[in-house]
Design an enzyme around this catalytic site. Structure first.
Site, PDB file in Angstrom:
ATOM      1  CE  LYS A 259      -4.188  -2.178   1.368  1.00 17.86           C
ATOM      2  NZ  LYS A 259      -3.904  -3.583   1.651  1.00 17.86           N
TER       3      LYS A 259
HETATM    4  C1  LIG Z   1      -4.556  -4.657   1.112  1.00 18.87           C
HETATM    5  C2  LIG Z   1      -3.803  -5.926   1.012  1.00 18.87           C
HETATM    6  C3  LIG Z   1      -4.163  -6.955   0.091  1.00 18.87           C
HETATM    7  C4  LIG Z   1      -5.404  -6.853  -0.778  1.00 18.87           C
HETATM    8  O1  LIG Z   1      -5.283  -5.896  -1.793  1.00 18.87           O
HETATM    9  P1  LIG Z   1      -6.580  -5.354  -2.565  1.00 18.87           P
HETATM   10  O2  LIG Z   1      -6.092  -4.251  -3.428  1.00 18.87           O
HETATM   11  O3  LIG Z   1      -7.523  -4.874  -1.494  1.00 18.87           O
HETATM   12  O4  LIG Z   1      -7.157  -6.500  -3.343  1.00 18.87           O
HETATM   13  C5  LIG Z   1      -3.358  -8.065   0.001  1.00 18.87           C
HETATM   14  N1  LIG Z   1      -2.262  -8.215   0.783  1.00 18.87           N
HETATM   15  C6  LIG Z   1      -1.882  -7.263   1.674  1.00 18.87           C
HETATM   16  C7  LIG Z   1      -0.680  -7.499   2.508  1.00 18.87           C
HETATM   17  C8  LIG Z   1      -2.625  -6.083   1.820  1.00 18.87           C
HETATM   18  O5  LIG Z   1      -2.241  -5.157   2.720  1.00 18.87           O
END
Ligand SMILES: *Cc1c(COP(=O)(O)O)cnc(C)c1O
Length: 466
Positions: free
Chosen positions: A112
């Site tokens: 993120k």
């Molecule tokens: C947010 C997250 C996901 C999922 O990603 P999306 O874009 O919501 O599908 C997968 N793995 C981790 C570690 C995350 O923080």
């Protein structure tokens, strides 16, 4: 570039407007009016560019007139300069066919950061052009909160209020949020679940008393700018593996369908993507939707991959809109049906359109554990439980042997040390850059799980919009 809502009735906005708005006023999500496309020659010319430069090239058509190319490049250089690896998203080979793309070298150790580091700079840039203030309100089950807080801490004209369910995030995740002491950061631990926190945030976006006084902004992946920034690493990985002359498959640990939707966008832009594998844990609404057309909400089961413990995937609406002929009226009706009955069937056009590019798989606890063990014992790599869902799906997908398969490694293994240790006997250590996390002071308020308590706290601490 103009942005339109998936539900057809909100006004079209430019990139700056869509970034600050987050959610469209008709409840839909913003998407570009059309997909920009690169020729094969243009893609070939991107090979070998430094990440920040590749990012500016890939994103420029989406940003349009909202930033000059030079300014965009300054922002990407600043955002990606904070990553601990010079390649920003390094690619590692596991065996003849399997690769992992490490997306966790940012400040808070999950993918993120890749989008949110840039989004923080975009907010500051756009707000500096007028006398507006932005109040970000979000709910987190762990990773979004810390990445968003790191991205906006100390920035002018932005306040951030981040709700997390008291006692239900890991110690590392909580401390990554609460040890940020900047005065514009408010951590709120609420009594209740993540779903309760999320429901309060949604209610605030529709509370005209609050939206009349504050410009409420979003940092979760309903914000288009986040998805746009994630398109870049699909290009980065595929270029290294021979694009545009060779197609590459990607396996993506999926929750809200943001990360894998960015892969779909890369394919629409001309990147040769052989397959997008949607990997879920036992919270498998997307696996069911893609394999049978049945998109119906179940109850959330907690797993070792908590960031994928989701039963409603907001960004799926963007895909259904695009595959269903971009008919906002029809999309609004389909989503109203889903909101009323918590279930819907994909149309034939949506099913067939999705089947052309997507496949899916579901990893249960044993699949996750055995994949973490395989990566350690066969390849010497420690991977986290989210990445393990993706790698499990990649290894069982049946992709033909000549096509490389890239699993997106979405979190650093040290974010989930217990699960990794259980499967491998090795406890991954926190990288040096976050090493003193457990010695730092924490700042957080506890509130009861009522909307009124949260709204009153936000109203008494946020800066009014103008
Ligand atoms: C947010 C997250 C996901 C999922 O990603 P999306 O874009 O919501 O599908 C997968 N793995 C981790 C570690 C995350 O923080």
């Amino acid at each position: 570039m103009e942005y339109i809502s998936t539900r057809g009735s909100a006004p079209a906005l430019d990139f700056e407007g869509a970034t600050l708005a987050g959610l469209a006023s008709d409840g839909g999500l913003y998407v570009p009016r059309e997909w920009p496309r690169f020729s094969s020659e243009e893609i070939a010319a991107m090979a070998g560019l430094p990440y920040a430069e590749l990012a500016a090239k890939v994103m420029a058509p989406f940003v349009g007139d909202s930033l000059t190319y030079e300014r965009l490049l300054e922002l990407t250089t600043q955002a990606y300069g904070r990553f601990a690896h010079k390649a920003v998203t390094p690619l590692k080979q596991l065996d003849e066919q399997q690769w992992v793309l490490e997306l966790f070298h940012g400040p808070t150790l999950a993918f993120k950061d890749v989008a949110l580091q840039l989004l923080g700079l975009l907010f500051e840039e756009f707000l500096s052009r007028s006398d507006r203030n932005l109040t970000i309100v979000g709910a987190t089950s762990g990773d979004t909160g810390s990445a968003a807080i790191d991205a906006v801490a100390g920035r002018e004209k932005v306040d951030i209020f981040m709700l997390h369910p008291h006692g239900r995030v890991s110690d590392v995740q909580r401390r990554q949020m609460t040890t940020v002491l900047a005065p514009n950061v408010y951590n709120i631990a609420i009594e209740g679940s993540f779903d309760d926190a999320q429901a309060m945030v949604k209610r605030m976006f529709n509370d005209t008393d609050m939206t009349g006084r504050f410009a409420i902004g979003a940092v979760n992946s309903i914000n288009w700018a986040r998805l746009m920034a994630q398109v870049v690493y699909y290009f980065a990985a595929a270029l290294q593996l021979g694009a545009p002359h060779r197609a590459v498959a990607f396996s993506v640990p999926t929750g809200n369908f943001g990360d894998v939707f960015a892969g779909y966008v890369a394919a629409q832009m001309g990147l040769p993507v052989a397959k997008l594998i949607v990997a879920t844990n036992v919270n498998d609404i997307l696996h069911r939707a893609l394999s049978t057309g049945d998109y119906s909400q179940g109850t959330v089961t907690p797993t070792a991959a908590p960031s994928m413990d989701i039963q409603v995937s907001s960004n799926f609406e963007r895909l259904l809109f695009d595959l269903g002929g971009r008919n906002g009226q029809a999309m609004a009706e389909q989503m109203a049906g889903f909101e009323a009955s918590k279930a819907m069937q994909l149309t034939n056009a949506q099913r067939e359109g999705a089947a052309a590019l997507f496949q899916s798989a579901r990893a249960d606890a044993d699949d996750m554990a055995s994949t973490i063990r395989w990566a350690w014992e066969s390849c010497g790599e420690l991977i986290d439980p989210h990445t393990a869902c993706g790698l499990f799906a990649a290894r069982t997908a049946g992709i033909e042997a000549m096509t490389p398969v890239v699993t997106l490694a979405t979190a650093h293994p040290a974010k989930f040390p217990e699960a990794v240790e259980r499967s491998t006997g090795h406890r991954p250590g926190l990288p040096a850059r976050v090493g003193d996390l457990f010695d730092r002071e924490e700042k957080c308020v506890g509130l009861p799980g009522t909307y009124e308590a949260v709204a009153e706290f936000v109203a008494s601490h946020a800066t009014p919009k103008a």
